[in-house]
Design a protein around this motif. Structure first.
Motif, PDB file in Angstrom:
ATOM      1  N   LEU A 280      -2.273  64.535   4.374  1.00 17.21           N
ATOM      2  CA  LEU A 280      -1.947  65.672   3.509  1.00 17.21           C
ATOM      3  C   LEU A 280      -2.949  65.803   2.360  1.00 17.21           C
ATOM      4  N   GLN A 281      -3.447  64.685   1.870  1.00 26.10           N
ATOM      5  CA  GLN A 281      -4.494  64.758   0.838  1.00 26.10           C
ATOM      6  C   GLN A 281      -5.742  65.438   1.394  1.00 26.10           C
ATOM      7  N   ALA A 282      -6.088  65.102   2.637  1.00 24.53           N
ATOM      8  CA  ALA A 282      -7.235  65.749   3.276  1.00 24.53           C
ATOM      9  C   ALA A 282      -6.949  67.229   3.519  1.00 24.53           C
ATOM     10  N   GLN A 283      -5.710  67.563   3.848  1.00 25.01           N
ATOM     11  CA  GLN A 283      -5.337  68.967   4.042  1.00 25.01           C
ATOM     12  C   GLN A 283      -5.456  69.752   2.744  1.00 25.01           C
ATOM     13  N   ARG A 284      -5.102  69.121   1.638  1.00 27.71           N
ATOM     14  CA  ARG A 284      -5.214  69.778   0.329  1.00 27.71           C
ATOM     15  C   ARG A 284      -6.665  70.114   0.017  1.00 27.71           C
TER      16      ARG A 284
ATOM     17  N   ARG B 259      -4.894  84.983   0.077  1.00 19.49           N
ATOM     18  CA  ARG B 259      -3.544  85.395  -0.282  1.00 19.49           C
ATOM     19  C   ARG B 259      -2.731  84.143  -0.632  1.00 19.49           C
ATOM     20  N   GLU B 260      -2.474  83.979  -1.923  1.00 20.09           N
ATOM     21  CA  GLU B 260      -1.797  82.770  -2.384  1.00 20.09           C
ATOM     22  C   GLU B 260      -0.327  82.763  -1.937  1.00 20.09           C
ATOM     23  N   SER B 261       0.107  81.650  -1.315  1.00 17.90           N
ATOM     24  CA  SER B 261       1.490  81.523  -0.856  1.00 17.90           C
ATOM     25  C   SER B 261       2.099  80.172  -1.217  1.00 17.90           C
ATOM     26  N   ASP B 262       1.251  79.224  -1.661  1.00 21.28           N
ATOM     27  CA  ASP B 262       1.666  77.858  -1.971  1.00 21.28           C
ATOM     28  C   ASP B 262       2.081  77.086  -0.724  1.00 21.28           C
ATOM     29  N   LEU B 263       1.898  77.664   0.460  1.00 23.93           N
ATOM     30  CA  LEU B 263       2.237  76.956   1.682  1.00 23.93           C
ATOM     31  C   LEU B 263       1.207  75.866   1.961  1.00 23.93           C
ATOM     32  N   VAL B 264       1.673  74.752   2.505  1.00 25.54           N
ATOM     33  CA  VAL B 264       0.778  73.645   2.825  1.00 25.54           C
ATOM     34  C   VAL B 264      -0.116  74.010   4.005  1.00 25.54           C
ATOM     35  N   PHE B 265       0.435  74.722   4.970  1.00 25.05           N
ATOM     36  CA  PHE B 265      -0.320  75.078   6.177  1.00 25.05           C
ATOM     37  C   PHE B 265      -0.406  76.597   6.283  1.00 25.05           C
ATOM     38  N   THR B 266      -1.630  77.107   6.270  1.00 26.29           N
ATOM     39  CA  THR B 266      -1.861  78.545   6.286  1.00 26.29           C
ATOM     40  C   THR B 266      -3.035  78.875   7.207  1.00 26.29           C
ATOM     41  N   THR B 267      -3.274  80.170   7.362  1.00 29.97           N
ATOM     42  CA  THR B 267      -4.505  80.610   8.013  1.00 29.97           C
ATOM     43  C   THR B 267      -5.672  80.380   7.060  1.00 29.97           C
TER      44      THR B 267
ATOM     45  N   GLU C  87      -4.719  68.717  11.861  1.00 30.11           N
ATOM     46  CA  GLU C  87      -4.408  67.287  11.954  1.00 30.11           C
ATOM     47  C   GLU C  87      -3.162  66.937  11.153  1.00 30.11           C
ATOM     48  N   ALA C  88      -3.100  67.355   9.887  1.00 25.07           N
ATOM     49  CA  ALA C  88      -1.958  67.014   9.038  1.00 25.07           C
ATOM     50  C   ALA C  88      -0.683  67.660   9.544  1.00 25.07           C
ATOM     51  N   LEU C  89      -0.781  68.855  10.091  1.00 26.60           N
ATOM     52  CA  LEU C  89       0.400  69.574  10.571  1.00 26.60           C
ATOM     53  C   LEU C  89       1.072  68.812  11.713  1.00 26.60           C
ATOM     54  N   PHE C  90       0.284  68.430  12.725  1.00 22.08           N
ATOM     55  CA  PHE C  90       0.875  67.739  13.867  1.00 22.08           C
ATOM     56  C   PHE C  90       1.274  66.304  13.514  1.00 22.08           C
ATOM     57  N   THR C  91       0.518  65.678  12.611  1.00 26.11           N
ATOM     58  CA  THR C  91       0.875  64.332  12.165  1.00 26.11           C
ATOM     59  C   THR C  91       2.211  64.350  11.441  1.00 26.11           C
TER      60      THR C  91
ATOM     61  N   PRO D  58       4.964  57.999   5.407  1.00 24.63           N
ATOM     62  CA  PRO D  58       4.112  56.840   5.660  1.00 24.63           C
ATOM     63  C   PRO D  58       2.730  57.056   5.019  1.00 24.63           C
ATOM     64  N   PRO D  59       2.030  55.977   4.649  1.00 21.89           N
ATOM     65  CA  PRO D  59       0.709  56.120   4.019  1.00 21.89           C
ATOM     66  C   PRO D  59      -0.262  56.949   4.850  1.00 21.89           C
ATOM     67  N   MET D  60      -0.223  56.821   6.186  1.00 24.62           N
ATOM     68  CA  MET D  60      -1.133  57.604   7.023  1.00 24.62           C
ATOM     69  C   MET D  60      -0.902  59.100   6.851  1.00 24.62           C
ATOM     70  N   LEU D  61       0.352  59.496   6.689  1.00 24.71           N
ATOM     71  CA  LEU D  61       0.669  60.908   6.496  1.00 24.71           C
ATOM     72  C   LEU D  61       0.235  61.378   5.112  1.00 24.71           C
ATOM     73  N   VAL D  62       0.396  60.524   4.104  1.00 23.10           N
ATOM     74  CA  VAL D  62      -0.059  60.881   2.755  1.00 23.10           C
ATOM     75  C   VAL D  62      -1.561  61.152   2.765  1.00 23.10           C
TER      76      VAL D  62
END
Length: 377
Positions: A263-267, A282-290, A195-199, A256-260
């Protein structure tokens, strides 16, 4: 007999028995420049002198080594000038064009003798072989860039690729996502793992590589800002972070607030997946991972996007069309094209205006109405 002119050259026999021909090349930095040719016979140097005078008359480099072919130059140019200065994927593209198209067709021609007709025939053959006009344009662009370098290095007096017009490329209509379709997509994405990725791609217009290369250290949720500092690309079969596409692609954006919220939900979701994976993470610090923390493959992300569209009953789109949708929606809301250009990371505002010219006519009515309201008495 009349005296030889200042630019006609002269021939004489040296004390060591060899013959020398000398030609005057003009002046540089206040000094007279000459070029000499040597041979064992007068006829040998006479031939060299005649060829040099012809080159000088035609504006070609005098005394250029005809043994340097287009193929040899392109090989050296790729390794010496291109590889150190561009991203790995860009280098791979240039190398493919040179290896598969330019060198097989033009490689044996001496670089100094390459003519516009050679470039024209190359493009004609490629079009006849079934290459698209867009691909042939890219092919010409690579050759043009290479010959620009050859000109700066003093190997050719002009860039013959610029003397040949590229083929006409039919303009492709950029798909337009309506605000209703965009809202429908966001509703269909609720609760989806991506969801966060496409948003993010829809609301900020990021390139796929920029989305997949985003790290948590680049995201400041409290201030609603994120920075684009890297992109994820597959290089030699391995996914890795590379520099952004251009200098202007390195940018800071307000969310935008909706995106924030997304991303909080993605975290939170990613932290839960990390606990579930345990030692396999496997730590990568990437926001979107497997689900194991490794980088996402762009092809898999696109397949997931297509599945979401089908489930939502929306028209088929490419991932790149989310970027187009962002720009179109912003322009339709009256956002200045300069702001849209900076948000997308375009190198020139003309690129923004040309790509989304289909949106601008719809704003002309609003512009006329505003002028009426301003000046009406």
């Amino acid at each position: 007999m009349s005296r030889r002119g200042p630019h006609e050259g002269n021939i004489y026999q040296r004390t060591d028995g060899r013959w020398e021909a000398r030609i005057h090349l003009g002046y540089a930095d206040g000094r007279r420049r000459r070029k000499s040719f040597y041979g064992h016979t007068r006829g040998e140097v006479q031939e060299k002198l005649t060829r040099a005078l012809r080159d000088q008359y035609q504006g070609l480099p005098v005394g250029t080594d005809d043994r340097l072919t287009v193929g040899q130059f392109l090989t050296g140019w790729l390794s010496d000038a291109v590889r150190p200065s561009v991203r790995p994927k860009t280098y791979a593209t240039y190398e493919m064009y040179a290896r598969c198209h330019l060198i097989p067709e033009l490689g044996r021609i001496p670089l100094a003798r390459l003519a516009p007709q050679d470039v024209q025939r190359l493009m004609n053959r490629k079009l006849a072989a079934g290459l698209s006009p867009q691909t042939v344009c890219h092919l010409r662009a690579v050759l043009r860039r290479a010959l620009n370098q050859a000109n700066r290095w003093g190997l050719v007096p002009r860039n013959v690729a610029t003397l040949v017009d590229p083929p006409r490329v039919p303009r492709r209509e950029v798909p337009v996502m309506t605000p209703e379709e965009a809202r429908h997509l966001l509703l269909a994405l609720r609760g989806d793992r991506f969801e966060a990725l496409f948003t993010l791609a829809l609301m900020l217009g990021l390139r796929q590589g920029e989305v997949l290369g985003l790290r948590w250290e680049d995201v400041d949720l409290p201030s609603s800002r994120l920075a684009i500092r890297h992109a994820l690309q597959r290089v030699n079969g391995k996914l890795q972070l590379v520099e952004p596409k251009t200098q202007l692609s390195r940018r800071s954006l307000i969310m935008p607030p909706m995106l924030v919220d997304a991303l909080q939900a993605q975290r939170v979701r990613q932290l839960e997946e990390r606990l579930w994976a345990g030692s396999r993470w496997r730590e990568s610090d990437l926001v979107f991972t497997t689900s194991l923390g490794t980088p996402l493959d762009g092809t898999n992300v696109t397949h997931r996007f297509q599945a979401v569209l089908r489930a939502a009953g929306l028209p088929r789109l490419r991932f790149q069309d989310l970027r187009h949708a962002c720009a179109s929606l912003l322009l339709a809301q009256g956002v200045h094209p300069r702001i849209v250009m900076e948000q997308l990371g375009h190198s020139q505002i003309s690129l923004t205006l040309n790509t989304y010219s289909h949106v601008l006519p719809s704003l002309q009515g609003e512009a006329a109405q505003r002028m009426e309201e301003l000046l009406a008495t």
